[in-house]
Design a protein around this motif. Structure first.
Motif, short mmCIF file in Angstrom:
data_model
loop_
_atom_site.label_atom_id
_atom_site.label_comp_id
_atom_site.label_asym_id
_atom_site.label_seq_id
_atom_site.Cartn_x
_atom_site.Cartn_y
_atom_site.Cartn_z
N THR A 130 0.72 -1.14 0.08
CA THR A 130 0.16 0.15 -0.06
C THR A 130 0.74 1.37 0.04
OG1 THR A 130 -1.74 -1.36 0.98
CG2 THR A 130 -1.57 1.33 1.30
N LYS A 131 1.78 1.18 0.66
CA LYS A 131 2.61 2.54 0.99
C LYS A 131 3.52 2.79 -0.29
CE LYS A 131 6.29 4.82 3.93
NZ LYS A 131 7.15 4.28 4.82
N THR A 172 -9.33 2.57 -3.96
CA THR A 172 -9.44 1.69 -2.72
C THR A 172 -10.75 0.82 -2.37
OG1 THR A 172 -10.45 3.73 -1.57
CG2 THR A 172 -8.20 3.67 -1.57
N TRP A 175 -10.71 -2.30 -0.62
CA TRP A 175 -9.28 -2.58 0.38
C TRP A 175 -10.02 -2.80 1.88
CZ3 TRP A 175 -4.92 1.61 -0.91
CH2 TRP A 175 -4.84 1.40 -2.28
N GLU A 179 -5.67 -1.09 5.42
CA GLU A 179 -5.18 -0.25 4.21
C GLU A 179 -5.89 1.20 3.90
OE1 GLU A 179 -5.93 -3.67 1.46
OE2 GLU A 179 -3.72 -3.50 0.84
N CYS A 180 -7.03 1.36 4.21
CA CYS A 180 -7.73 2.50 4.23
C CYS A 180 -7.25 3.54 5.16
CB CYS A 180 -9.44 2.28 4.15
SG CYS A 180 -9.98 1.40 2.88
N ARG A 182 -4.24 3.62 6.24
CA ARG A 182 -3.06 3.83 5.84
C ARG A 182 -3.08 4.93 4.80
NH1 ARG A 182 -0.66 -2.13 5.47
NH2 ARG A 182 -0.15 -2.31 7.44
#
Length: 451
Positions: A130-131, A172, A175, A179-180, A182
């Motif tokens: 994700t990042k 998104t 997700w 993750e959301c 993030r």
């Protein structure tokens, strides 16, 4: 872990690459040899890269996103194409201020384009953590100034943040919550959103009007307005509100969903204080309250939502009770009853009686069924533990009608002619509301006796 054999020596297993490292090599051309590239390109292997890019120009964005799933190498070539000046110019449309087409067709066309673009980026970056996905996407979109928090000089006439929000929603969708989280943290770091919010909630309402407007537009257009499922909207609204104390949550809620000026789009802080307001001015706030109450997220209890409604009614100062009553009606039966029952339980029967009067007044003005207000009062009566408390409350309702009528008459006598006409009309509605309210009470009483 190391496994010990015969207690004499230790076997060290082969080192496994970290998942993030494996994914991070996705954009590295040194990891894949030329022969591997050719073998995964299929029929495209005979084409020079320039020809491949020319082919992509003839495909729709949806078709390009489908093509990106053929293989990792094809996906890499598509990412390379996005990075070229021609690919970027074609895909990152920036016609956000051309609103000449009728019926909003320009709006829907460019929004649909960015929905498809979000799907393309979702598929192209599928193998990245994700990042890394967010860093790559931000690097690609950073050249579009209208996607930035304060990047557009005419934000009210710009579709940039709406397109960014549509892109983000598509990217998104599906997700998991971690993750959301993030994604939201990444956006906060990118825009310095928490510091901007702190500036407006800790200062006098209206002292930073342009910043209030920017926060409203970013939160609504980029984070909240494009979700089809209410649970998703509740998740993002919770991310915005929950880091703050209740009093600041109410301020933010008013900034994001409260009434705005039709001239400059800025938040109108005195709207609920200076006089009775209309339904459109309160609908956004009511819908947001219902969103938090109805979706049943773990982060919001019933008491939280009711406390938020209570806190909202004094932003920036105590509202006219008619506006408070209108908000409760728009928020729905469950929230209205729970709010009123809370007052009954906490010994605030006189406040509750006056609220009943203004519920009846709003029903009269808006042509709502008056029996709804009577049945709501009847339901609230069940909260009182003894007949004496219930009878005292009913007496307070009758007294409240008389007191409010007298207050309005005194107001009329003290005003100039223009204001007097408005106040007289309000008194006219209230007298009719009282008559219709008591008529419904009589119907209810007689029907009960006849059964």
């Amino acid at each position: 872990m190391a496994s010990r054999v015969n207690s004499s020596f230790t076997l060290i297993p082969n080192k496994n690459h970290r998942r993030s490292n494996r994914r991070s090599s996705y954009f590295s051309n040194t990891v894949i040899t030329d022969s591997q590239l050719l073998s995964t390109l299929g029929n495209f292997k005979a084409l020079p890269l320039e020809i491949f890019h020319m082919i992509l120009r003839y495909l729709s964005v949806k078709d390009v996103s489908m093509l990106s799933m053929v293989s990792k190498t094809v996906s890499q070539h598509i990412i390379d194409y996005i990075s070229t000046s021609s690919g970027s110019k074609r895909l990152l449309l920036q016609d956000f201020h051309n609103l000449e087409l009728p019926d909003g067709r320009q709006d829907s066309t460019i929004l649909e384009h960015y929905r498809s673009l979000g799907l393309l980026f979702k598929r192209c970056t599928l193998l990245l953590p994700t990042k890394e996905r967010l860093k790559y996407i931000h690097k690609t979109l950073a050249e579009v100034s209208c996607f930035k928090f304060s990047g557009c000089a005419a934000p009210l006439q710009c579709l940039g943040l709406s397109c960014y929000g549509m892109f983000l929603q598509t990217l998104t969708a599906g997700w998991d919550e971690l993750e959301c989280h993030r994604v939201y943290n990444f956006l906060c770091e990118l825009t310095n959103l928490p510091r901007k919010m702190q500036a407006v909630v800790c200062s006098k309402p209206g002292s930073a009007r342009k910043l209030e407007l920017r926060i409203r537009l970013f939160c609504r257009n980029a984070l909240l307005d494009h979700w089809t499922h209410r649970s998703d909207s509740a998740f993002w609204l919770t991310r915005i509100l929950k880091p703050w104390p209740m009093v600041n949550q109410a301020r933010l809620l008013y900034i994001i969903f409260g009434p705005i000026s039709p001239q400059d789009g800025q938040v109108v802080w005195q709207k609920m204080i200076e006089g009775p307001t209309d339904e459109p001015s309160l609908k956004g706030l009511a819908d947001a309250i219902k969103l938090l109450y109805d979706t049943g997220t773990k982060e919001w209890t019933v008491d939280d939502v009711i406390s938020l409604v209570d806190e909202l009614s004094v932003v920036p100062r105590e509202w006219l009770l008619e506006n408070n009553a209108r908000l409760l009606i728009l928020s729905g039966n469950n929230i209205c009853f729970t709010f009123m029952a809370s007052k009954a339980v906490n010994g605030r029967a006189i406040e509750l009686a006056r609220l009943i009067v203004f519920l009846a007044l709003v029903c009269e003005k808006e042509l709502y069924c008056m029996d709804w207000a009577v049945k709501m009062m009847q339901k609230v009566c069940t909260v009182f533990s003894t007949p004496v408390e219930r009878n005292n409350f009913l007496q307070s309702v009758a007294n409240a009608f008389a007191c409010v009528i007298m207050e309005m008459m005194q107001l009329i006598m003290s005003e100039d002619r223009d204001e007097e006409n408005r106040s007289f009309l309000n008194l006219f509605y209230l007298v009719h509301a009282q008559a219709n309210f008591h008529k419904e009470v009589l119907y209810l009483t007689m029907n009960t006796l006849s059964t």
